[in-house]
Design a protein around this motif. Structure first.
Motif, PDB file in Angstrom:
ATOM      1  N   THR A   3       0.847  -1.189   0.000  1.00 39.85           N
ATOM      2  CA  THR A   3       0.000   0.000   0.000  1.00 39.85           C
ATOM      3  C   THR A   3       0.880   1.236   0.000  1.00 39.85           C
ATOM      4  OG1 THR A   3      -0.128  -0.080   2.396  1.00 39.85           O
ATOM      5  CG2 THR A   3      -1.917  -1.119   1.182  1.00 39.85           C
ATOM      6  N   THR A   4       0.288   2.333  -0.413  1.00 44.50           N
ATOM      7  CA  THR A   4       0.998   3.600  -0.454  1.00 44.50           C
ATOM      8  C   THR A   4       1.064   4.180   0.957  1.00 44.50           C
ATOM      9  OG1 THR A   4       0.223   3.944  -2.690  1.00 44.50           O
ATOM     10  CG2 THR A   4       0.993   5.881  -1.531  1.00 44.50           C
ATOM     11  N   THR A   5       2.190   4.738   1.316  1.00 45.70           N
ATOM     12  CA  THR A   5       2.382   5.330   2.632  1.00 45.70           C
ATOM     13  C   THR A   5       1.411   6.481   2.853  1.00 45.70           C
ATOM     14  OG1 THR A   5       4.723   4.826   2.398  1.00 45.70           O
ATOM     15  CG2 THR A   5       4.135   6.349   4.145  1.00 45.70           C
ATOM     16  N   ASP A   6       0.817   6.530   4.038  1.00 48.13           N
ATOM     17  CA  ASP A   6      -0.053   7.649   4.426  1.00 48.13           C
ATOM     18  C   ASP A   6      -1.157   7.935   3.414  1.00 48.13           C
ATOM     19  OD1 ASP A   6       1.438   8.138   6.775  1.00 48.13           O
ATOM     20  OD2 ASP A   6       2.905   9.284   5.621  1.00 48.13           O
ATOM     21  N   LEU A   7      -1.825   6.908   2.933  1.00 50.40           N
ATOM     22  CA  LEU A   7      -2.904   7.077   1.972  1.00 50.40           C
ATOM     23  C   LEU A   7      -4.172   7.529   2.685  1.00 50.40           C
ATOM     24  CD1 LEU A   7      -3.940   6.774  -0.939  1.00 50.40           C
ATOM     25  CD2 LEU A   7      -4.489   4.402  -0.378  1.00 50.40           C
ATOM     26  N   ALA A   8      -4.774   8.595   2.169  1.00 45.90           N
ATOM     27  CA  ALA A   8      -6.036   9.098   2.702  1.00 45.90           C
ATOM     28  C   ALA A   8      -6.937   9.440   1.531  1.00 45.90           C
ATOM     29  CB  ALA A   8      -5.798  10.334   3.563  1.00 45.90           C
ATOM     30  N   VAL A   9      -8.236   9.293   1.740  1.00 44.72           N
ATOM     31  CA  VAL A   9      -9.208   9.697   0.729  1.00 44.72           C
ATOM     32  C   VAL A   9     -10.099  10.740   1.371  1.00 44.72           C
ATOM     33  CG1 VAL A   9     -11.091   8.954  -0.775  1.00 44.72           C
ATOM     34  CG2 VAL A   9      -9.140   7.435  -0.390  1.00 44.72           C
ATOM     35  N   ARG A  10     -10.268  11.858   0.664  1.00 43.84           N
ATOM     36  CA  ARG A  10     -11.034  12.981   1.198  1.00 43.84           C
ATOM     37  C   ARG A  10     -11.762  13.691   0.073  1.00 43.84           C
ATOM     38  NH1 ARG A  10      -8.448  17.162  -0.825  1.00 43.84           N
ATOM     39  NH2 ARG A  10      -6.189  17.351  -0.827  1.00 43.84           N
ATOM     40  N   PRO A  11     -12.723  14.559   0.413  1.00 42.22           N
ATOM     41  CA  PRO A  11     -13.393  15.342  -0.632  1.00 42.22           C
ATOM     42  C   PRO A  11     -12.399  16.241  -1.377  1.00 42.22           C
ATOM     43  CG  PRO A  11     -14.627  15.435   1.420  1.00 42.22           C
ATOM     44  CD  PRO A  11     -13.301  14.787   1.738  1.00 42.22           C
ATOM     45  N   LEU A  12     -12.724  16.517  -2.613  1.00 37.76           N
ATOM     46  CA  LEU A  12     -11.941  17.435  -3.431  1.00 37.76           C
ATOM     47  C   LEU A  12     -11.929  18.810  -2.782  1.00 37.76           C
ATOM     48  CD1 LEU A  12     -10.604  17.678  -6.323  1.00 37.76           C
ATOM     49  CD2 LEU A  12     -12.827  18.537  -7.072  1.00 37.76           C
ATOM     50  N   ASP A  13     -10.787  19.459  -2.819  1.00 44.32           N
ATOM     51  CA  ASP A  13     -10.604  20.775  -2.215  1.00 44.32           C
ATOM     52  C   ASP A  13     -10.183  21.762  -3.305  1.00 44.32           C
ATOM     53  OD1 ASP A  13      -8.440  22.757  -0.805  1.00 44.32           O
ATOM     54  OD2 ASP A  13     -10.018  22.164   0.604  1.00 44.32           O
ATOM     55  N   PRO A  14     -10.542  23.037  -3.182  1.00 44.85           N
ATOM     56  CA  PRO A  14     -10.115  24.010  -4.210  1.00 44.85           C
ATOM     57  C   PRO A  14      -8.601  24.014  -4.458  1.00 44.85           C
ATOM     58  CG  PRO A  14     -11.736  25.009  -2.765  1.00 44.85           C
ATOM     59  CD  PRO A  14     -11.406  23.659  -2.169  1.00 44.85           C
ATOM     60  N   ALA A  15      -7.812  23.748  -3.432  1.00 44.32           N
ATOM     61  CA  ALA A  15      -6.356  23.737  -3.598  1.00 44.32           C
ATOM     62  C   ALA A  15      -5.868  22.579  -4.467  1.00 44.32           C
ATOM     63  CB  ALA A  15      -5.676  23.685  -2.228  1.00 44.32           C
ATOM     64  N   ASP A  16      -6.734  21.594  -4.710  1.00 39.24           N
ATOM     65  CA  ASP A  16      -6.374  20.436  -5.530  1.00 39.24           C
ATOM     66  C   ASP A  16      -6.431  20.722  -7.026  1.00 39.24           C
ATOM     67  OD1 ASP A  16      -6.195  18.919  -3.173  1.00 39.24           O
ATOM     68  OD2 ASP A  16      -8.306  18.306  -3.313  1.00 39.24           O
ATOM     69  N   GLU A  17      -6.922  21.900  -7.402  1.00 34.30           N
ATOM     70  CA  GLU A  17      -7.202  22.153  -8.812  1.00 34.30           C
ATOM     71  C   GLU A  17      -6.037  21.865  -9.757  1.00 34.30           C
ATOM     72  OE1 GLU A  17      -9.060  25.479 -11.874  1.00 34.30           O
ATOM     73  OE2 GLU A  17      -8.779  26.018  -9.772  1.00 34.30           O
ATOM     74  N   PRO A  18      -4.814  22.379  -9.529  1.00 32.88           N
ATOM     75  CA  PRO A  18      -3.754  22.109 -10.517  1.00 32.88           C
ATOM     76  C   PRO A  18      -3.471  20.610 -10.692  1.00 32.88           C
ATOM     77  CG  PRO A  18      -3.098  23.877  -9.024  1.00 32.88           C
ATOM     78  CD  PRO A  18      -4.360  23.290  -8.462  1.00 32.88           C
ATOM     79  N   ALA A  59      -7.617  10.781  -3.654  1.00 31.93           N
ATOM     80  CA  ALA A  59      -6.691  10.007  -2.833  1.00 31.93           C
ATOM     81  C   ALA A  59      -5.412  10.821  -2.707  1.00 31.93           C
ATOM     82  CB  ALA A  59      -6.405   8.658  -3.488  1.00 31.93           C
ATOM     83  N   VAL A  60      -4.924  10.902  -1.488  1.00 34.97           N
ATOM     84  CA  VAL A  60      -3.711  11.663  -1.199  1.00 34.97           C
ATOM     85  C   VAL A  60      -2.704  10.718  -0.559  1.00 34.97           C
ATOM     86  CG1 VAL A  60      -2.749  13.631   0.051  1.00 34.97           C
ATOM     87  CG2 VAL A  60      -5.081  13.751  -0.852  1.00 34.97           C
ATOM     88  N   ALA A  61      -1.509  10.674  -1.128  1.00 39.02           N
ATOM     89  CA  ALA A  61      -0.432   9.846  -0.587  1.00 39.02           C
ATOM     90  C   ALA A  61       0.804  10.713  -0.432  1.00 39.02           C
ATOM     91  CB  ALA A  61      -0.141   8.669  -1.507  1.00 39.02           C
ATOM     92  N   ASP A  62       1.385  10.643   0.737  1.00 42.07           N
ATOM     93  CA  ASP A  62       2.605  11.412   1.016  1.00 42.07           C
ATOM     94  C   ASP A  62       2.436  12.880   0.655  1.00 42.07           C
ATOM     95  OD1 ASP A  62       3.828   8.997   1.856  1.00 42.07           O
ATOM     96  OD2 ASP A  62       4.381   8.537  -0.212  1.00 42.07           O
ATOM     97  N   GLY A  63       1.232  13.414   0.918  1.00 43.08           N
ATOM     98  CA  GLY A  63       0.957  14.830   0.711  1.00 43.08           C
ATOM     99  C   GLY A  63       0.565  15.230  -0.694  1.00 43.08           C
ATOM    100  N   ALA A  64       0.495  14.282  -1.624  1.00 40.49           N
ATOM    101  CA  ALA A  64       0.172  14.614  -3.018  1.00 40.49           C
ATOM    102  C   ALA A  64      -1.101  13.894  -3.457  1.00 40.49           C
ATOM    103  CB  ALA A  64       1.324  14.213  -3.939  1.00 40.49           C
TER     104      ALA A  64
END
Length: 154
Positions: A3-18, A59-64
């Motif tokens: 599995t990917t380290t520190d994997l989290a799933v969360r709602p889309l955020d405006p900062a995710d746009e790029p 999905a966010v892994a290692d801050g990305a």
């Protein structure tokens, strides 16, 4: 499978746009869709509009941000049930096989359950064998064939 380290799933955020735009373009390229910034921008607008039916989790892994799942609520009159329809699921090729797609689907099955819905449903291309291997491990393949008709011109 690791599995990917520190994997989290969360709602889309405006900062995710790029990053979302980058991944969505890659998703469209994977399915051989023509480049279209109009489509990319329109879809982003839908996902950020709290009144639009389309929503997204990432999905966010290692801050990305490494993947997304676009979804919407649906009703099934023939069964008298409701569910969540997974429109698009995409993971960065660099993290495939590390549980990202599975985590995104799990987030949607948890969402469906928390809302009292009975299912999560989706379609995939018949030649997308890698995705089908995952899907066969988390869901039941149905016998339904999908058709699509163009809207009648005015």
């Amino acid at each position: 499978m690791t599995t990917t380290t520190d994997l989290a799933v969360r709602p889309l955020d405006p900062a995710d746009e790029p990053r979302w735009r980058e991944l969505f373009r890659a998703y469209r390229e994977f399915y051989r869709l023509p480049e279209s910034e109009d489509v990319v921008s329109r879809t982003w607008g839908w996902l950020r509009d709290p009144h639009h039916e389309c929503q997204a989790v990432v999905a966010v892994a290692d801050g990305a941000v490494v993947g997304f799942a676009h979804h919407r609520r649906i009703s099934s009159p023939y069964t008298g049930t409701s569910g969540v329809f997974l429109d698009d699921l995409y993971t960065d090729p660099q993290v495939r096989g590390r549980g990202v797609g599975r985590a995104l689907i799990r987030r949607l099955t948890d969402l469906a359950a928390s809302e009292g819905r009975q299912f999560v449903q989706w379609v995939t291309a018949d030649d997308n064998h890698r995705a089908q291997a995952l899907y066969d491990s988390v869901a039941t393949r149905t016998r339904w064939i999908t058709y699509e008709a163009a809207a009648t011109p005015a």
